[in-house]
Design a protein around this motif. Structure first.
Motif, PDB file in Angstrom:
ATOM      1  N   ASN A   1      53.275  40.463  20.240  1.00 55.98           N
ATOM      2  CA  ASN A   1      51.874  40.853  20.462  1.00 55.98           C
ATOM      3  C   ASN A   1      51.166  39.883  21.391  1.00 55.98           C
ATOM      4  N   LYS A   2      51.416  38.596  21.229  1.00 56.41           N
ATOM      5  CA  LYS A   2      50.810  37.597  22.107  1.00 56.41           C
ATOM      6  C   LYS A   2      51.281  37.783  23.547  1.00 56.41           C
ATOM      7  N   LEU A   3      52.577  38.044  23.718  1.00 55.19           N
ATOM      8  CA  LEU A   3      53.112  38.253  25.061  1.00 55.19           C
ATOM      9  C   LEU A   3      52.555  39.516  25.702  1.00 55.19           C
ATOM     10  N   LEU A   4      52.432  40.572  24.929  1.00 57.68           N
ATOM     11  CA  LEU A   4      51.855  41.813  25.463  1.00 57.68           C
ATOM     12  C   LEU A   4      50.404  41.596  25.893  1.00 57.68           C
ATOM     13  N   GLU A   5      49.652  40.840  25.109  1.00 61.62           N
ATOM     14  CA  GLU A   5      48.264  40.537  25.457  1.00 61.62           C
ATOM     15  C   GLU A   5      48.202  39.690  26.724  1.00 61.62           C
ATOM     16  N   GLU A   6      49.085  38.696  26.826  1.00 63.37           N
ATOM     17  CA  GLU A   6      49.117  37.855  28.025  1.00 63.37           C
ATOM     18  C   GLU A   6      49.471  38.671  29.263  1.00 63.37           C
ATOM     19  N   ILE A   7      50.424  39.571  29.120  1.00 63.37           N
ATOM     20  CA  ILE A   7      50.825  40.433  30.238  1.00 63.37           C
ATOM     21  C   ILE A   7      49.653  41.305  30.683  1.00 63.37           C
ATOM     22  N   GLU A   8      48.911  41.833  29.724  1.00 63.76           N
ATOM     23  CA  GLU A   8      47.750  42.666  30.057  1.00 63.76           C
ATOM     24  C   GLU A   8      46.722  41.869  30.853  1.00 63.76           C
ATOM     25  N   HIS A   9      46.455  40.645  30.424  1.00 62.91           N
ATOM     26  CA  HIS A   9      45.494  39.800  31.139  1.00 62.91           C
ATOM     27  C   HIS A   9      45.998  39.444  32.536  1.00 62.91           C
ATOM     28  N   LEU A  10      47.270  39.163  32.646  1.00 65.03           N
ATOM     29  CA  LEU A  10      47.841  38.830  33.956  1.00 65.03           C
ATOM     30  C   LEU A  10      47.762  40.017  34.904  1.00 65.03           C
ATOM     31  N   ARG A  11      48.001  41.210  34.392  1.00 64.58           N
ATOM     32  CA  ARG A  11      47.883  42.412  35.229  1.00 64.58           C
ATOM     33  C   ARG A  11      46.455  42.594  35.720  1.00 64.58           C
ATOM     34  N   GLU A  12      45.482  42.329  34.834  1.00 68.46           N
ATOM     35  CA  GLU A  12      44.071  42.440  35.227  1.00 68.46           C
ATOM     36  C   GLU A  12      43.744  41.429  36.324  1.00 68.46           C
ATOM     37  N   VAL A  13      44.273  40.210  36.202  1.00 67.94           N
ATOM     38  CA  VAL A  13      44.030  39.182  37.211  1.00 67.94           C
ATOM     39  C   VAL A  13      44.617  39.600  38.550  1.00 67.94           C
ATOM     40  N   VAL A  14      45.826  40.132  38.528  1.00 65.08           N
ATOM     41  CA  VAL A  14      46.466  40.589  39.769  1.00 65.08           C
ATOM     42  C   VAL A  14      45.652  41.715  40.396  1.00 65.08           C
ATOM     43  N   GLU A  15      45.215  42.660  39.574  1.00 65.94           N
ATOM     44  CA  GLU A  15      44.425  43.789  40.077  1.00 65.94           C
ATOM     45  C   GLU A  15      43.113  43.305  40.690  1.00 65.94           C
ATOM     46  N   LEU A  16      42.419  42.395  40.012  1.00 61.55           N
ATOM     47  CA  LEU A  16      41.161  41.865  40.532  1.00 61.55           C
ATOM     48  C   LEU A  16      41.380  41.067  41.813  1.00 61.55           C
ATOM     49  N   SER A  17      42.468  40.342  41.859  1.00 63.43           N
ATOM     50  CA  SER A  17      42.782  39.554  43.048  1.00 63.43           C
ATOM     51  C   SER A  17      43.019  40.462  44.249  1.00 63.43           C
ATOM     52  N   GLU A  18      43.756  41.533  44.036  1.00 64.14           N
ATOM     53  CA  GLU A  18      44.020  42.485  45.120  1.00 64.14           C
ATOM     54  C   GLU A  18      42.729  43.165  45.571  1.00 64.14           C
ATOM     55  N   LYS A  19      41.870  43.511  44.616  1.00 60.50           N
ATOM     56  CA  LYS A  19      40.590  44.144  44.955  1.00 60.50           C
ATOM     57  C   LYS A  19      39.723  43.190  45.767  1.00 60.50           C
ATOM     58  N   ALA A  20      39.702  41.926  45.365  1.00 62.45           N
ATOM     59  CA  ALA A  20      38.916  40.925  46.093  1.00 62.45           C
ATOM     60  C   ALA A  20      39.433  40.767  47.518  1.00 62.45           C
ATOM     61  N   LYS A  21      40.745  40.793  47.679  1.00 57.34           N
ATOM     62  CA  LYS A  21      41.335  40.647  49.010  1.00 57.34           C
ATOM     63  C   LYS A  21      40.952  41.832  49.901  1.00 57.34           C
ATOM     64  N   VAL A  22      41.002  43.036  49.355  1.00 58.96           N
ATOM     65  CA  VAL A  22      40.636  44.230  50.115  1.00 58.96           C
ATOM     66  C   VAL A  22      39.163  44.153  50.535  1.00 58.96           C
ATOM     67  N   LEU A  23      38.301  43.776  49.604  1.00 63.09           N
ATOM     68  CA  LEU A  23      36.874  43.672  49.916  1.00 63.09           C
ATOM     69  C   LEU A  23      36.614  42.581  50.947  1.00 63.09           C
ATOM     70  N   GLU A  24      37.326  41.482  50.826  1.00 60.22           N
ATOM     71  CA  GLU A  24      37.173  40.393  51.794  1.00 60.22           C
ATOM     72  C   GLU A  24      37.549  40.869  53.194  1.00 60.22           C
ATOM     73  N   ASN A  25      38.636  41.620  53.302  1.00 61.53           N
ATOM     74  CA  ASN A  25      39.048  42.163  54.601  1.00 61.53           C
ATOM     75  C   ASN A  25      38.000  43.114  55.158  1.00 61.53           C
ATOM     76  N   GLU A  26      37.429  43.958  54.291  1.00 64.28           N
ATOM     77  CA  GLU A  26      36.399  44.895  54.739  1.00 64.28           C
ATOM     78  C   GLU A  26      35.166  44.144  55.243  1.00 64.28           C
ATOM     79  N   VAL A  27      34.760  43.111  54.509  1.00 65.82           N
ATOM     80  CA  VAL A  27      33.595  42.322  54.905  1.00 65.82           C
ATOM     81  C   VAL A  27      33.850  41.645  56.245  1.00 65.82           C
ATOM     82  N   ASN A  28      35.043  41.085  56.415  1.00 61.13           N
ATOM     83  CA  ASN A  28      35.373  40.422  57.677  1.00 61.13           C
ATOM     84  C   ASN A  28      35.345  41.401  58.852  1.00 61.13           C
ATOM     85  N   LYS A  29      35.857  42.606  58.624  1.00 65.07           N
ATOM     86  CA  LYS A  29      35.827  43.623  59.676  1.00 65.07           C
ATOM     87  C   LYS A  29      34.388  43.994  60.037  1.00 65.07           C
ATOM     88  N   LEU A  30      33.551  44.148  59.006  1.00 63.74           N
ATOM     89  CA  LEU A  30      32.150  44.497  59.255  1.00 63.74           C
ATOM     90  C   LEU A  30      31.424  43.372  59.981  1.00 63.74           C
TER      91      LEU A  30
END
Length: 94
Positions: free
Chosen positions: A22-51
């Protein structure tokens, strides 16, 4: 008696393994959220730079005289807005 002891040890081992799972599953869920947020931030950063680049390019295409004129108009507008805000604040205090 040995069988009861073995059964108890196995039940304890199973509980410990379930807790770890259960602890590992919870950690994996949090890590996936971090990866998803990181990718979203990168996409937004690229859009801002283009603008920003597009805005810079467009500003460079505007004649310098017009930019100065717009700057003066903008500063006058901001001054008027500040005066309005300060008078509103004075009225609120009364």
């Amino acid at each position: 008696m040995q069988v009861i002891g073995m059964k108890t040890k196995l039940e304890e081992k199973i509980k410990a393994l379930e807790n770890e799972k259960n602890k590992l599953l919870e950690e994996i869920e949090h890590l996936r959220e971090v990866v998803e947020l990181s990718e979203k931030a990168k996409v937004l950063e690229n859009e801002v730079n283009k603008l920003k680049k597009e805005a810079k390019t467009l500003k460079e295409r505007i004649p310098q005289e017009l930019l100065q004129e717009l700057g003066e108009t903008e500063s006058q507008f901001l001054e008027e807005e500040e005066e309005k805000c300060s008078s509103c604040n004075e009225e609120e205090l009364l």
